[in-house]
Scaffold this active site. Structure first.
Site, PDB file in Angstrom:
ATOM      1  N   GLY A  57       0.794  -1.221   0.000  1.00  0.00           N
ATOM      2  CA  GLY A  57       0.000   0.000   0.000  1.00  0.00           C
ATOM      3  C   GLY A  57       0.824   1.267   0.000  1.00  0.00           C
ATOM      4  N   HIS A  58       2.172   1.121   0.054  1.00  0.00           N
ATOM      5  CA  HIS A  58       3.063   2.283   0.110  1.00  0.00           C
ATOM      6  C   HIS A  58       3.926   2.394  -1.150  1.00  0.00           C
ATOM      7  CE1 HIS A  58       2.077   3.169   4.258  1.00  0.00           C
ATOM      8  NE2 HIS A  58       2.380   1.942   4.631  1.00  0.00           N
ATOM      9  N   HIS A 220       0.229   6.387   8.429  1.00  0.00           N
ATOM     10  CA  HIS A 220      -1.092   5.799   8.215  1.00  0.00           C
ATOM     11  C   HIS A 220      -2.201   6.709   8.731  1.00  0.00           C
ATOM     12  CE1 HIS A 220       1.895   2.511   8.758  1.00  0.00           C
ATOM     13  NE2 HIS A 220       1.404   2.163   7.596  1.00  0.00           N
TER      14      HIS A 220
END
Length: 332
Positions: A57-58, A220
């Site tokens: 997700g990064h 996050h």
């Protein structure tokens, strides 16, 4: 909340991401068991090797930096989640070519739990491993409590410098000492103007009003206590750069690296405008900018904002930063 993303089954995001990543970069990496992304040149490595870990997700982090001159194996977890320790131990065993393994972990709760359990097993099994933790977010703890600082984009230049030292044949102890010296002299501060949505759940990671920004936003969506009215590029650059200089106690005549890392939805136009001001401020302060990067290295889906990273440099570290590498996300 409703998302507009080009995805399929939300429960299969990481698997499909890694399949696509391998297909796009098969000249450089191979996908192994346990969600390992493996440097294709690993079999030829007669040197210290490097293993790291982190949630998906990064992108491009972390697997985008697997390849020659940087990381040998990244172990990938679910979206924004650490992988388990078994996969990391297996990766360390696979990576070890007789010279030992440097294991780089970002300071987040899940990653640290996995990292500590991994090291416990490695010690029990007699594996030759040294762990280096990147923890450079100045927003959530003072320097004297640096063990509480979150790991942000600083892991990426740490991979680069450690990987270059390993490529030159340094011992495990030497590579770890170089990486640790760099990590001890780096700092990051992030700013966000819009939060991201979690691609697996649709939940909003941070909720900011249209006229607000937050300096100190975590990876996050964790708050940093710096919510304030939106500022211009120059004003934001000055606030953040001065905070980093103060944290590192950078003096006139010293050399620094500066990275502006876009977090997903901030344009290069904006980043270059901010960088322009940063360079001018450094010149005014007689601080020498000897290394820099502007772009996306570690993102948070469509979060709008950026992370400003600074590190104290010397000639040896500049040499390692400029050394050749060949990875999907960075080539020098």
């Amino acid at each position: 909340m409703k998302m507009k993303k080009f995805i399929n089954d939300q429960s299969n995001l990481t698997a499909e991401l890694l399949e696509g990543f391998e297909a796009a970069h098969k000249d450089l990496v191979t996908l192994g068991e346990g969600r390992m992304v493996i440097n294709n040149k690993l079999t030829e490595a007669e040197r210290v090797t490097i293993v790291t870990q982190g949630g998906s997700g990064h992108e491009p982090a972390i697997s985008g930096f697997v390849g020659e001159g940087m990381v040998d194996i990244s172990v990938v977890g679910d979206v924004f989640a650490a992988p388990g320790p078994k996969a990391c131990v297996d990766a360390i065993k696979l990576a070890d070519k007789g010279k030992g393994v440097l294991y780089i972990v970002l300071n987040h709760a899940g990653d640290m739990l996995t990292g500590n359990l991994t090291m416990k097993t490695c010690k029990k099994e007699g594996l030759n491993v040294i762990k280096v933790v990147t923890q450079e977010d100045i927003a959530n703890a003072p320097r004297e409590n640096s063990d509480d600082r979150r790991g942000l984009v600083g892991c990426i230049p740490t991979y680069k410098i450690a990987g270059a030292a390993a490529a030159e044949g340094k011992s495990l102890e030497e590579v770890a000492a170089i990486a640790q010296r760099f990590a001890d002299n780096m700092a990051t501060l992030a700013v966000a103007v819009k939060g991201a949505t979690h691609p697996a759940t649709g939940s909003l990671l941070a909720d900011l009003n249209e006229d607000e920004m937050e300096i100190g936003m975590g990876q996050h969506g964790e708050g940093g206590g710096g919510r304030q009215p939106m500022k211009s590029a120059d004003e934001t650059a000055e606030i953040m750069l001065n905070a980093l200089i103060n944290d590192l106690s950078i003096k006139e005549g010293e050399k620094v690296m500066l990275i502006l890392n876009g977090t997903g939805a901030t344009t290069l136009m904006e980043l270059y405008i901010v960088f322009r001001k940063c360079e001018a401020l450094l010149k005014e302060k007689n601080i020498e900018l000897v290394a820099n990067h502007v772009g996306e290295l570690l993102t948070v889906q469509e979060q709008a904002g950026f992370q400003m990273f600074m590190a104290r440099m010397d000639d040896e570290l500049v040499h390692y930063w400029n050394a050749p590498c060949n990875t999907p996300a960075l080539k020098t």
